[in-house]
Write a protein that holds these residues in place. Sequence first.
Motif, PDB file in Angstrom:
ATOM      1  N   GLU A  32       1.156  -1.142  -0.087  1.00  0.00           N
ATOM      2  CA  GLU A  32       0.249  -0.130  -0.139  1.00  0.00           C
ATOM      3  C   GLU A  32       1.085   0.917   0.085  1.00  0.00           C
ATOM      4  O   GLU A  32       1.824   1.308  -0.092  1.00  0.00           O
ATOM      5  CB  GLU A  32      -1.160   0.286   0.858  1.00  0.00           C
ATOM      6  N   GLY A  33       0.016   2.034   0.254  1.00  0.00           N
ATOM      7  CA  GLY A  33       1.050   3.886  -0.030  1.00  0.00           C
ATOM      8  C   GLY A  33       0.755   3.905  -1.412  1.00  0.00           C
ATOM      9  O   GLY A  33       0.629   3.653  -2.686  1.00  0.00           O
ATOM     10  N   PRO A  34       2.646   5.247  -1.735  1.00  0.00           N
ATOM     11  CA  PRO A  34       3.111   5.429  -3.382  1.00  0.00           C
ATOM     12  C   PRO A  34       2.990   4.602  -4.047  1.00  0.00           C
ATOM     13  O   PRO A  34       3.818   3.308  -3.480  1.00  0.00           O
ATOM     14  CB  PRO A  34       3.286   7.065  -2.043  1.00  0.00           C
ATOM     15  N   TYR A  35       3.230   5.343  -4.904  1.00  0.00           N
ATOM     16  CA  TYR A  35       4.039   4.602  -6.008  1.00  0.00           C
ATOM     17  C   TYR A  35       5.549   4.572  -5.225  1.00  0.00           C
ATOM     18  O   TYR A  35       6.293   4.998  -5.668  1.00  0.00           O
ATOM     19  CB  TYR A  35       3.393   5.336  -7.546  1.00  0.00           C
ATOM     20  N   PRO A  36       6.103   3.290  -6.132  1.00  0.00           N
ATOM     21  CA  PRO A  36       7.416   2.376  -4.813  1.00  0.00           C
ATOM     22  C   PRO A  36       8.538   3.945  -5.774  1.00  0.00           C
ATOM     23  O   PRO A  36       7.992   4.107  -7.251  1.00  0.00           O
ATOM     24  CB  PRO A  36       7.947   1.017  -5.569  1.00  0.00           C
ATOM     25  N   GLU A  37       9.198   4.322  -5.474  1.00  0.00           N
ATOM     26  CA  GLU A  37      10.735   4.557  -5.596  1.00  0.00           C
ATOM     27  C   GLU A  37      11.744   3.807  -6.634  1.00  0.00           C
ATOM     28  O   GLU A  37      11.876   3.060  -6.053  1.00  0.00           O
ATOM     29  CB  GLU A  37      11.425   4.850  -4.132  1.00  0.00           C
ATOM     30  N   ILE A  38      11.230   4.080  -7.857  1.00  0.00           N
ATOM     31  CA  ILE A  38      12.436   3.920  -8.644  1.00  0.00           C
ATOM     32  C   ILE A  38      13.286   4.303  -8.412  1.00  0.00           C
ATOM     33  O   ILE A  38      14.091   5.120  -8.853  1.00  0.00           O
ATOM     34  CB  ILE A  38      11.458   3.306 -10.253  1.00  0.00           C
ATOM     35  N   PRO A  39      14.973   3.215  -8.603  1.00  0.00           N
ATOM     36  CA  PRO A  39      15.575   4.139  -8.942  1.00  0.00           C
ATOM     37  C   PRO A  39      16.265   3.989  -9.840  1.00  0.00           C
ATOM     38  O   PRO A  39      15.251   3.876 -11.473  1.00  0.00           O
ATOM     39  CB  PRO A  39      17.418   2.062  -9.124  1.00  0.00           C
ATOM     40  N   GLU A  40      17.005   5.604 -10.208  1.00  0.00           N
ATOM     41  CA  GLU A  40      16.684   6.085 -11.619  1.00  0.00           C
ATOM     42  C   GLU A  40      17.298   5.555 -12.859  1.00  0.00           C
ATOM     43  O   GLU A  40      16.828   5.654 -13.653  1.00  0.00           O
ATOM     44  CB  GLU A  40      17.507   7.349 -11.475  1.00  0.00           C
ATOM     45  N   SER A  41      18.396   4.585 -12.522  1.00  0.00           N
ATOM     46  CA  SER A  41      18.856   3.967 -13.749  1.00  0.00           C
ATOM     47  C   SER A  41      17.719   2.841 -14.654  1.00  0.00           C
ATOM     48  O   SER A  41      17.762   2.682 -16.052  1.00  0.00           O
ATOM     49  CB  SER A  41      20.260   2.999 -13.370  1.00  0.00           C
TER      50      SER A  41
END
Length: 400
Positions: free
Chosen positions: A374-383
């Motif tokens: 749940e929660g916000p869209y996951p953080e995705i590595p910039e690469s």
Amino acid sequence: MNDDTTRYEAPTRRDYLTYGGAVAGGGLLAGCSGQSDSESTPTTDTPTDSTNTTTTGDESYSVTMSPAGTVEFEKPPESVFTDLTHHAGMALAVGRADAVNATWGGETATQIWNSYLERIDGVSIEWSDLPNSFNPDKELLYELGSDLHLADPAYMTWMDSLDRADITEIRENVAPWFGNTFSNTHGSPPEEWADVYEYYTLWEIFERVAKVFQSVDRYRALADIHASVLASIERNRPPEDDRPTAVTLKVVDESLWVYPLNAPGFTYAHTRPLGATDVFPDLSRSRQIDYETLIEHDPDVILVAETMGQSGIENVRTMFEEDPVGQRLSAVTNDRVCAGGIRNQGPVINLFQLEMTAKQLYPDAFGEWPTYTEGPYPEIPESEQLFDRDEVANIINGDL
């Protein structure tokens, strides 16, 4: 509904919004009831560069889209009624989320949208306290006094509070209509609109809405990013024989409903371009199934619709794991029951959902999708991002 409108004697239509000559005697712009050429063999939702804005002098301009026809403007609207959230999302994408005065979903829609926008610095929406635009009556439309109804007039009559005469009355006394909703699944509009209805992709609708707001530069910049995402998907996804089988599934009170994966319409604008193998290939609309039918088709990946940005995906996973049939599904045993996206997506959410679905279906090609609860869209590595978040933020904020 009370049709007495005598209490609305004073004209409330905005001086700078006038309806063009496409309407005469209640008739609307001629069109077609079938698919447009651009959707006849849909594979991706690509932006168009079609010319549908006309300048009439003195800085006025007109924009054309079925089923409303041609609408003439003196300047961009400042207050906008929207029906489903794809239209509200288009206002957001051109930096005019503040213009929205009604939309579908209220607090729930705000929560879902902000779960994606969490990754776009300086961009968020607050629509929780806005009137819900589902099945509105005339009184609400008069009360809002909008500059534009960014809503599909045919869809508004599909609900039961407004009829064709009401649509004409509101257009004449308050503000024009301009929107297209039945393109979401290429569903049939009410019969009285069938001969004027045309279908568009999400980005074709967005192009026209951007012209209404005189924000074509923002549209083109976002469309370039969208085209780049589609090109990356096309270039990096596995050959057809190596793609997983998949299904889009929605759980309603523990009942299972399946949706098409690759059908035409902007509802599928985040799954169709991925080209995964649909385990229900002949499905044209949603239908209810049981566990036995699902395990008979046994998809490699289950995308649980409308659970990204909300709680609920863990409940679905638990439901499968505790069912004697469901626990034998390949997607369950391999931890590939994934939170799926919303259906009536705007252009910004479409970018996120293309990236999300690419990772869920093809992790070897696009990077692993984090386990989501749940929660916000996951953080995705910039690469491993398919598009630049800062670039999108700059476009929305007008820093081009």
